[in-house]
Design an enzyme around this catalytic site. Structure first.
Site, PDB file in Angstrom:
ATOM      1  N   TYR A  53       1.059  -1.468  -0.122  1.00  0.00           N
ATOM      2  CA  TYR A  53       0.120   0.200  -0.090  1.00  0.00           C
ATOM      3  C   TYR A  53       0.890   1.004  -0.044  1.00  0.00           C
ATOM      4  CZ  TYR A  53      -3.770  -3.095   0.272  1.00  0.00           C
ATOM      5  OH  TYR A  53      -4.695  -4.163  -0.031  1.00  0.00           O
ATOM      6  N   ASN A  89     -12.616   2.599  -5.595  1.00  0.00           N
ATOM      7  CA  ASN A  89     -11.177   2.989  -5.938  1.00  0.00           C
ATOM      8  C   ASN A  89     -10.775   3.553  -4.351  1.00  0.00           C
ATOM      9  OD1 ASN A  89     -11.366   2.104  -8.193  1.00  0.00           O
ATOM     10  ND2 ASN A  89     -11.734   4.233  -9.087  1.00  0.00           N
ATOM     11  N   VAL A  90      -9.520   3.508  -4.136  1.00  0.00           N
ATOM     12  CA  VAL A  90      -8.684   3.887  -2.689  1.00  0.00           C
ATOM     13  C   VAL A  90      -7.709   5.181  -2.948  1.00  0.00           C
ATOM     14  CG1 VAL A  90      -8.958   1.806  -1.713  1.00  0.00           C
ATOM     15  CG2 VAL A  90      -6.872   1.900  -2.957  1.00  0.00           C
ATOM     16  N   HIS A 106     -14.378   0.854  -0.355  1.00  0.00           N
ATOM     17  CA  HIS A 106     -13.204   0.028   0.153  1.00  0.00           C
ATOM     18  C   HIS A 106     -12.142   0.739   0.880  1.00  0.00           C
ATOM     19  CE1 HIS A 106     -14.552  -2.907  -3.372  1.00  0.00           C
ATOM     20  NE2 HIS A 106     -15.253  -3.077  -2.407  1.00  0.00           N
ATOM     21  N   CYS A 114      -6.840   2.158  13.315  1.00  0.00           N
ATOM     22  CA  CYS A 114      -6.234   1.411  14.244  1.00  0.00           C
ATOM     23  C   CYS A 114      -6.866  -0.003  14.435  1.00  0.00           C
ATOM     24  CB  CYS A 114      -6.447   2.362  15.793  1.00  0.00           C
ATOM     25  SG  CYS A 114      -5.604   1.219  17.015  1.00  0.00           S
ATOM     26  N   CYS A 133      -0.823   4.042  17.002  1.00  0.00           N
ATOM     27  CA  CYS A 133      -2.152   4.580  16.976  1.00  0.00           C
ATOM     28  C   CYS A 133      -2.438   6.101  17.663  1.00  0.00           C
ATOM     29  CB  CYS A 133      -3.264   3.720  17.196  1.00  0.00           C
ATOM     30  SG  CYS A 133      -4.875   4.777  17.515  1.00  0.00           S
ATOM     31  N   SER A 174     -15.172  -4.157 -13.329  1.00  0.00           N
ATOM     32  CA  SER A 174     -15.459  -5.272 -14.248  1.00  0.00           C
ATOM     33  C   SER A 174     -16.821  -6.228 -13.721  1.00  0.00           C
ATOM     34  CB  SER A 174     -14.378  -6.094 -14.145  1.00  0.00           C
ATOM     35  OG  SER A 174     -13.990  -6.542 -12.513  1.00  0.00           O
ATOM     36  N   LEU A 199     -14.660  -0.372 -21.588  1.00  0.00           N
ATOM     37  CA  LEU A 199     -14.062  -0.584 -22.646  1.00  0.00           C
ATOM     38  C   LEU A 199     -14.706  -1.715 -23.411  1.00  0.00           C
ATOM     39  CD1 LEU A 199     -10.248  -0.489 -21.591  1.00  0.00           C
ATOM     40  CD2 LEU A 199     -11.933   1.200 -22.675  1.00  0.00           C
ATOM     41  N   GLU A 200     -15.571  -2.525 -22.372  1.00  0.00           N
ATOM     42  CA  GLU A 200     -16.143  -3.669 -22.806  1.00  0.00           C
ATOM     43  C   GLU A 200     -17.405  -3.893 -21.736  1.00  0.00           C
ATOM     44  OE1 GLU A 200     -13.270  -6.814 -22.894  1.00  0.00           O
ATOM     45  OE2 GLU A 200     -12.966  -6.896 -20.696  1.00  0.00           O
TER      46      GLU A 200
HETATM   47  N1  APR Z   1     -12.313   3.549 -19.271  1.00  0.00           N
HETATM   48  C1  APR Z   1     -13.140   2.758 -18.931  1.00  0.00           C
HETATM   49  N2  APR Z   1     -13.458   1.600 -18.292  1.00  0.00           N
HETATM   50  C2  APR Z   1     -11.969   1.022 -18.266  1.00  0.00           C
HETATM   51  C3  APR Z   1     -10.794   1.822 -18.713  1.00  0.00           C
HETATM   52  C4  APR Z   1     -11.093   3.016 -19.109  1.00  0.00           C
HETATM   53  N3  APR Z   1      -9.928   3.815 -19.646  1.00  0.00           N
HETATM   54  N4  APR Z   1      -9.847   1.063 -18.441  1.00  0.00           N
HETATM   55  C5  APR Z   1     -10.172  -0.188 -18.036  1.00  0.00           C
HETATM   56  N5  APR Z   1     -11.526  -0.085 -17.999  1.00  0.00           N
HETATM   57  C6  APR Z   1     -12.192  -1.062 -17.313  1.00  0.00           C
HETATM   58  C7  APR Z   1     -11.931  -2.650 -17.439  1.00  0.00           C
HETATM   59  O1  APR Z   1     -12.621  -3.087 -18.636  1.00  0.00           O
HETATM   60  C8  APR Z   1     -12.470  -3.247 -16.454  1.00  0.00           C
HETATM   61  O2  APR Z   1     -13.944  -3.938 -16.608  1.00  0.00           O
HETATM   62  O3  APR Z   1     -12.161  -1.019 -15.960  1.00  0.00           O
HETATM   63  C9  APR Z   1     -12.443  -2.421 -15.144  1.00  0.00           C
HETATM   64  C10 APR Z   1     -11.411  -2.800 -14.167  1.00  0.00           C
HETATM   65  O4  APR Z   1     -11.764  -3.863 -13.674  1.00  0.00           O
HETATM   66  P1  APR Z   1     -11.130  -4.335 -12.333  1.00  0.00           P
HETATM   67  O5  APR Z   1      -9.526  -4.373 -12.857  1.00  0.00           O
HETATM   68  O6  APR Z   1     -11.767  -5.525 -12.010  1.00  0.00           O
HETATM   69  O7  APR Z   1     -11.341  -3.535 -11.209  1.00  0.00           O
HETATM   70  P2  APR Z   1     -12.712  -3.263 -10.294  1.00  0.00           P
HETATM   71  O8  APR Z   1     -13.462  -3.718 -11.197  1.00  0.00           O
HETATM   72  O9  APR Z   1     -12.369  -1.894  -9.994  1.00  0.00           O
HETATM   73  O10 APR Z   1     -12.366  -4.211  -9.060  1.00  0.00           O
HETATM   74  C11 APR Z   1     -13.425  -4.195  -8.157  1.00  0.00           C
HETATM   75  O11 APR Z   1     -11.786  -5.682  -6.996  1.00  0.00           O
HETATM   76  O12 APR Z   1      -9.761  -6.276  -6.208  1.00  0.00           O
HETATM   77  C12 APR Z   1     -10.971  -5.630  -5.742  1.00  0.00           C
HETATM   78  O13 APR Z   1     -10.739  -3.952  -4.101  1.00  0.00           O
HETATM   79  C13 APR Z   1     -10.512  -4.075  -5.348  1.00  0.00           C
HETATM   80  O14 APR Z   1     -11.878  -2.357  -5.743  1.00  0.00           O
HETATM   81  C14 APR Z   1     -11.364  -3.560  -6.469  1.00  0.00           C
HETATM   82  C15 APR Z   1     -12.637  -4.432  -6.908  1.00  0.00           C
HETATM   83 ZN    ZN Z   2      -6.141   2.715  18.518  1.00  0.00          ZN
END
Ligand code: APR
Ligand code: ZN
Length: 230
Positions: A53, A89-90, A106, A114, A133, A174, A199-200
């Site tokens: 991290y 997202n973090v 997340h 802590c 802490c 995804s 993207l898909e």
């Molecule tokens: N524009 C739009 N979508 C995009 C782009 C872009 N430029 N680039 C990538 N993507 C899409 C991909 O097609 C995919 O569907 O973003 C998605 C990313 O998917 P993951 O990598 O699985 O990320 P995410 O869905 O955020 O994961 C969810 O899983 O591991 C845990 O805690 C983690 O928050 C995360 C959670």
């Molecule tokens: Zn504490």
């Protein structure tokens, strides 16, 4: 007053240079989830986890929001109704772009937690195992990240936002991880109009009324201009 609930995932930050998880060579191809994103992994090797991290925090600190983040901030500022960003997202790119109402379900790299008393405080750029802490003085600091097997934050409030949304947008995720992957079904049950940006199509692609294929930095500004009647 119209309400727009927006879910974002790693894809919205991809064009800001932050890696996604499941693409070719993504974060989960470089690291084992059980080693760096579970409480068991942290108990087994806190230094490995804290350093994972630290690296992501340093990257996020240098990253700039892209036109996708900025479009959502513009929507919140100019929209007559309510806009809420619920992010998996973090990173803090939504905040850097100017979004005010952001929920980090997340957790966040900028926050430390802590493990002994649940106190939260702004994380230093570099954390170390056994950091103290500031509230209870125990050496129990950990990254304020929701790991697999832990409960995402603010779920009751999130479901309230989904139940009262007129529009639900899911951006750059995804659809592999619940509960976020189930949000579109909740929004549909509430009668919201649903749109996906990716993207898909994601695993829940067929559940959306509308899918905008392309990079979020291109598709979101077009969508926001439509909503703002520009
Ligand atoms: N524009 C739009 N979508 C995009 C782009 C872009 N430029 N680039 C990538 N993507 C899409 C991909 O097609 C995919 O569907 O973003 C998605 C990313 O998917 P993951 O990598 O699985 O990320 P995410 O869905 O955020 O994961 C969810 O899983 O591991 C845990 O805690 C983690 O928050 C995360 C959670
Ligand atoms: Zn504490």
């Amino acid at each position: 007053m119209k309400k727009i609930a927006i879910l974002t995932g790693a894809g919205i930050s991809a064009e800001s240079g932050l890696g996604t998880f499941r693409a070719e060579g993504g974060l989960w191809a470089q690291h084992r989830i059980e080693d760096v994103a579970t409480p068991e992994g942290f108990a087994r090797d806190p230094r490995l986890v804290v350093n994972f991290y630290n690296a992501r925090r340093a990257q996020a600190a240098k990253a700039e929001p892209n036109e996708g983040h900025r479009a959502l901030a513009r929507l919140e500022e100019a929209f007559g109704g309510e806009v809420i960003v619920i992010t998996q997202n973090v990173d803090d790119l939504h905040e850097k772009a100017g979004s005010q109402k952001v929920m980090h379900m997340h957790g966040a790299l900028k926050s430390a937690l802590c493990a002994a008393c649940d106190h939260r405080w702004p994380a230093p750029l570099v954390m170390a195992p056994g950091d103290i802490c500031p509230a209870c003085n125990s050496p129990a600091a950990r990254p304020d990240i929701v790991w697999f097997g832990e409960m995402p934050y603010d779920m009751d409030e999130i479901f309230e936002h989904l139940a009262s949304a007129d529009v639900f947008a899911s951006i750059g995720t995804s659809g592999n991880v619940y509960p976020a992957a189930g949000f579109v079904a909740e929004a549909r049950r509430a009668g919201a109009q649903t749109v996906e940006f990716n993207l898909e199509p994601s695993l829940q692609g067929s559940q959306f009324d509308d899918i905008r294929i392309g990079s979020a930095s291109e598709t979101l500004p077009v969508w926001v201009d439509e909503l703002l009647g520009r």
